[in-house]
Each structure stands twice: as structure tokens, then as C-alpha cells.
Scaffold this motif. Sequence first.
Motif, PDB file in Angstrom:
ATOM      1  N   LEU A   1       0.807  -1.213   0.000  1.00  0.00           N
ATOM      2  CA  LEU A   1       0.000   0.000   0.000  1.00  0.00           C
ATOM      3  C   LEU A   1       0.842   1.266   0.000  1.00  0.00           C
ATOM      4  O   LEU A   1       0.403   2.301  -0.512  1.00  0.00           O
ATOM      5  N   ASP A   2       2.042   1.214   0.582  1.00  0.00           N
ATOM      6  CA  ASP A   2       2.876   2.419   0.630  1.00  0.00           C
ATOM      7  C   ASP A   2       3.842   2.515  -0.547  1.00  0.00           C
ATOM      8  O   ASP A   2       4.691   3.406  -0.571  1.00  0.00           O
ATOM      9  N   HIS A   3       3.714   1.620  -1.524  1.00  0.00           N
ATOM     10  CA  HIS A   3       4.581   1.668  -2.707  1.00  0.00           C
ATOM     11  C   HIS A   3       3.768   1.757  -3.999  1.00  0.00           C
ATOM     12  O   HIS A   3       4.208   1.309  -5.051  1.00  0.00           O
ATOM     13  N   PHE A   4       2.581   2.355  -3.895  1.00  0.00           N
ATOM     14  CA  PHE A   4       1.761   2.551  -5.089  1.00  0.00           C
ATOM     15  C   PHE A   4       2.424   3.555  -6.030  1.00  0.00           C
ATOM     16  O   PHE A   4       3.239   4.381  -5.627  1.00  0.00           O
ATOM     17  N   ASP A   5       2.046   3.498  -7.292  1.00  0.00           N
ATOM     18  CA  ASP A   5       2.600   4.373  -8.322  1.00  0.00           C
ATOM     19  C   ASP A   5       1.431   4.936  -9.132  1.00  0.00           C
ATOM     20  O   ASP A   5       0.261   4.726  -8.783  1.00  0.00           O
ATOM     21  N   ASN A   6       1.714   5.647 -10.210  1.00  0.00           N
ATOM     22  CA  ASN A   6       0.642   6.170 -11.050  1.00  0.00           C
ATOM     23  C   ASN A   6       1.146   6.432 -12.460  1.00  0.00           C
ATOM     24  O   ASN A   6       2.348   6.382 -12.723  1.00  0.00           O
TER      25      ASN A   6
ATOM     26  N   HIS B   1      -4.748   8.441 -13.241  1.00  0.00           N
ATOM     27  CA  HIS B   1      -5.801   9.034 -12.431  1.00  0.00           C
ATOM     28  C   HIS B   1      -5.839  10.524 -12.706  1.00  0.00           C
ATOM     29  O   HIS B   1      -4.800  11.175 -12.798  1.00  0.00           O
ATOM     30  N   ILE B   2      -7.030  11.082 -12.858  1.00  0.00           N
ATOM     31  CA  ILE B   2      -7.142  12.488 -13.247  1.00  0.00           C
ATOM     32  C   ILE B   2      -6.609  13.437 -12.179  1.00  0.00           C
ATOM     33  O   ILE B   2      -6.277  14.588 -12.478  1.00  0.00           O
ATOM     34  N   SER B   3      -6.487  12.967 -10.930  1.00  0.00           N
ATOM     35  CA  SER B   3      -5.949  13.803  -9.846  1.00  0.00           C
ATOM     36  C   SER B   3      -4.551  13.376  -9.430  1.00  0.00           C
ATOM     37  O   SER B   3      -4.084  13.729  -8.348  1.00  0.00           O
ATOM     38  N   ASP B   4      -3.885  12.584 -10.296  1.00  0.00           N
ATOM     39  CA  ASP B   4      -2.524  12.120 -10.033  1.00  0.00           C
ATOM     40  C   ASP B   4      -2.424  11.309  -8.741  1.00  0.00           C
ATOM     41  O   ASP B   4      -1.412  11.324  -8.047  1.00  0.00           O
ATOM     42  N   VAL B   5      -3.492  10.598  -8.408  1.00  0.00           N
ATOM     43  CA  VAL B   5      -3.511   9.733  -7.228  1.00  0.00           C
ATOM     44  C   VAL B   5      -2.738   8.447  -7.534  1.00  0.00           C
ATOM     45  O   VAL B   5      -2.834   7.896  -8.631  1.00  0.00           O
ATOM     46  N   SER B   6      -2.002   7.961  -6.570  1.00  0.00           N
ATOM     47  CA  SER B   6      -1.261   6.712  -6.752  1.00  0.00           C
ATOM     48  C   SER B   6      -2.150   5.509  -6.442  1.00  0.00           C
ATOM     49  O   SER B   6      -3.055   5.579  -5.602  1.00  0.00           O
ATOM     50  N   PHE B   7      -1.856   4.405  -7.106  1.00  0.00           N
ATOM     51  CA  PHE B   7      -2.627   3.184  -6.914  1.00  0.00           C
ATOM     52  C   PHE B   7      -1.775   1.987  -7.326  1.00  0.00           C
ATOM     53  O   PHE B   7      -0.763   2.124  -8.008  1.00  0.00           O
ATOM     54  N   GLY B   8      -2.175   0.819  -6.888  1.00  0.00           N
ATOM     55  CA  GLY B   8      -1.506  -0.409  -7.299  1.00  0.00           C
ATOM     56  C   GLY B   8      -2.163  -0.982  -8.533  1.00  0.00           C
ATOM     57  O   GLY B   8      -3.383  -0.916  -8.682  1.00  0.00           O
ATOM     58  N   ALA B   9      -1.358  -1.554  -9.435  1.00  0.00           N
ATOM     59  CA  ALA B   9      -1.914  -2.125 -10.666  1.00  0.00           C
ATOM     60  C   ALA B   9      -1.107  -3.340 -11.085  1.00  0.00           C
ATOM     61  O   ALA B   9       0.126  -3.296 -11.136  1.00  0.00           O
ATOM     62  N   ILE B  10      -1.808  -4.428 -11.377  1.00  0.00           N
ATOM     63  CA  ILE B  10      -1.195  -5.653 -11.886  1.00  0.00           C
ATOM     64  C   ILE B  10      -1.812  -5.965 -13.244  1.00  0.00           C
ATOM     65  O   ILE B  10      -3.038  -5.976 -13.392  1.00  0.00           O
ATOM     66  N   LEU B  11      -0.967  -6.178 -14.236  1.00  0.00           N
ATOM     67  CA  LEU B  11      -1.385  -6.583 -15.577  1.00  0.00           C
ATOM     68  C   LEU B  11      -1.213  -8.092 -15.699  1.00  0.00           C
ATOM     69  O   LEU B  11      -0.174  -8.637 -15.310  1.00  0.00           O
TER      70      LEU B  11
END
Length: 432
Positions: A324-329, A396-406
Amino acid sequence: MVIMLNSFVSECTKQNYSLKGIKAKFVFAFPESHDSSSDLSLDVAARETSIIHVEAPELGLNSNYTVQKGTRTFSLNNRIELRGSGIWKKGIHIISDRDIRIYATSQNKLASSDGFLVLPYTSLSTSYFVASYTPLQSSEFAIAAAYDSTSVTITFRIPSGVVTFLGRHYSNGQKTTITLHKLDVAHIQHVHDLTGTYVESDKPISVVSGNKCADVPKSVTACDVLLEFMPSLSTWGTKYITAAFKTRLHNRVRVISGSDGNTVKLGHLKVITLNRGQFYEQTFTQDDAVLIDCSNLCLLVQYAEGTSADSQTGDPSMTIVPSLDHFDNDFYFKTPDVVNNYLTIVIHSSDVTGLRLDGRLLSGEEKTVLVTDQGKSERYSVVRVHISQSSHHLYHISDVSFGAILYGFANYESYAYPLGISFIGKTILCSR
């Protein structure tokens, strides 16, 4: 505080870790695939025009390339793939003048595929644990050196048998120390699971680990190559959210502990204690978002199962789950050549409506979970969506960070890897 990439440190200390605004450097290698005939490729993704320098002695590469905003694919001769145990100069070194991401793929449509996110190295890229699985063929890992005269010590953790490397035999708990020079790669294979093997060096290295072919779970067909780029120990997290891959009926994970006496909460299911290098495997059969909460540094690895496990399309693959503390965007990426491709996104529930894929509102099935940290509770959502086989831009339109797996599935084929893991502005922790 910026950690200079040419400054080696052997002690782990608390300090901020930044990659943006300076040259990013990458070193890595391709472990052996199922039948040694896979197509190897790199997708280099850039948010702005970037110049990269690629060095790969095995392929005679020592050249500059331009990557425009978006993704550029580089195909590699598969003779650079490692085969068997030993040391070869088969490393790949890439330097960029801008912030980029590199996605590596090993693909054989008739047999097996997987891929991994290549993380940049810094002076703290010196301490790793191996993640693998019970092999049908070999469990394996590759250590690539970024500099000459790099001393590497390997402490083996194996459930049975002995590891043979460079003509010597090693049992569980035994160590060996080797010297690697720039772009040397040590490749070690074993007929038993190597998860928890510890690798430490005096200069930056990388570790890519997995399996030549593994049934997941054991003895459930069909086997597939597993590949993942290991984050260095100091960059692990303590809280992770996970859910089953879209279309699959089970969520199989392993938690690896970075320290002794690590209390691990597996959602509401159970609480366990792990020591340094130990792992615990758990399968969640309910389609829920699950919080994995560790008292000290831990790593969460997610596995897709063989098609016989749930009668769904797809086979084994393995991915690191971003903490959770290593999300990106802001991800540019291209799907591999696989029929069915998906994204799993973890984000604050209040921010879901700001997600965009290629400029369009992103929506999909959503699961939520409550996370409490230092007395503060926040709700997170897991969003899973099917995407087209193409190049994409996720943001994200507000530059919010999140985790993503492809990830993706086809008949007897799968792949999975995180789109990004960020350490910018984060505190790098010790786990001794």
C-alpha cells in the motif's frame, strides 16, 4: 534526499529514496524457460521522450535508442536466456536519462509464458530473498551484477536434497560466496523449491527468480514458467491488498517474511508468525478483497493456478503484489500477445471514479476492504477489468497513486506482473 547510484552502502539505514529527476539504471537477466525456445522481449515505457543506452555483451549490444512518449518494444535473440546452472556474461544493462519502466516478457504460445517488471537499482539493491514454487522442472534464480568485483553470498533454503553449483554441493542453510563482474549472471537451479534462499552482495545486483516449469498447486496441470523480478529487502512493505485474478476461482498467495517473529494477519482467516526467510502459502476461495498485514517487512507473491485447478482458461504465473505504501501512477504499457488481458487495480475507494484508461472512465467489478493503520481507518477498493490486446495509458485524473497488476490468460498460457512499484519519497526500512 537522493541516494546516488554510484555510492555503495553495506548498511541499511532509514533514508528517502528517489529515482525521478536522475538517471535510472537497470540490470537483469532472463532465467531459463520451459523449453528454452521462448520469444524474449522488452517493453520500455516512457512518459516523455527518453534516451536509453542498452548494453548486452552476449548480443553484441552497446547502443543508444530513443523511446517516444508511450511504449517501444525491443525483441531479443533468445540465446541470452540462461540455461542450466553456472555463470555467464548474459546480463542486460540499461541506462535512461528519464524516468522509464521496463517490462520483460518470455513467451512461448505453445508452451508457457510469463513476464516481470524490471526495477531500477540503487546503492541499496544488495539484499534479496528468492521467490519460487514447488517445481515440476527446476526452481531457479538469476543474479546479475551491475559492477565489477561484486562479492555475492548465497544462503540456501531448501526443503530437501542438495544444490549443485560450480561443482560443489550445498544443503539447507549452507552458504557460498562468489565474485561476479559487470553483467556476469549466476544462474542456480534445483529440483526443490528455493523460496527463502537469501542473496546478499557488497555492490548492486538484481535477482530474477521463479521456475522453469511449475504446477500450481503441486501436481495440478498444466505447468508453466514462473518469472519475477525480486524487490530488494529494504523496499518491502507491511500491508498488501489482494483479490483473485479476474475469471479465476481461487486466490493463491505466499507471504515471505523479512525478519524473525513477524506476525502476519491473513485477512480475517488466521494469524501466523514467520521467521526471517520463511513463507506461508494460503489459498482464498471466496471472491473477496483481502488485507495481508505484517508486523514487520514482508513480501506478498500471487500465483495463478493451472487450468485444472478451477477449469478456467489459463495456467500458472507469478507476480509481486505492490504494498500500500509503494503505489505508483501514470502507466504506459502494452499487453503481451495473449488473447485475454486484464488489470487488477487497488485504490482508495473515494478515488475510484478518477481512474482513466486511454482517456475513458474505467469501471469494472469492485470489491472493498477496510484498512486500519495507527488508529485511522480507510476503505480500499479492488477493481478488476478486461482490457484489449493493445497499447494503453492508465492514470488518475488527480494524479492519485494506486496499485496495478497486468495479467492475461490463454489456453495453457498466462503472464502477470505489476505495472509499477514506487519508492519515491518513501522511507527505506531495515529488517535484520
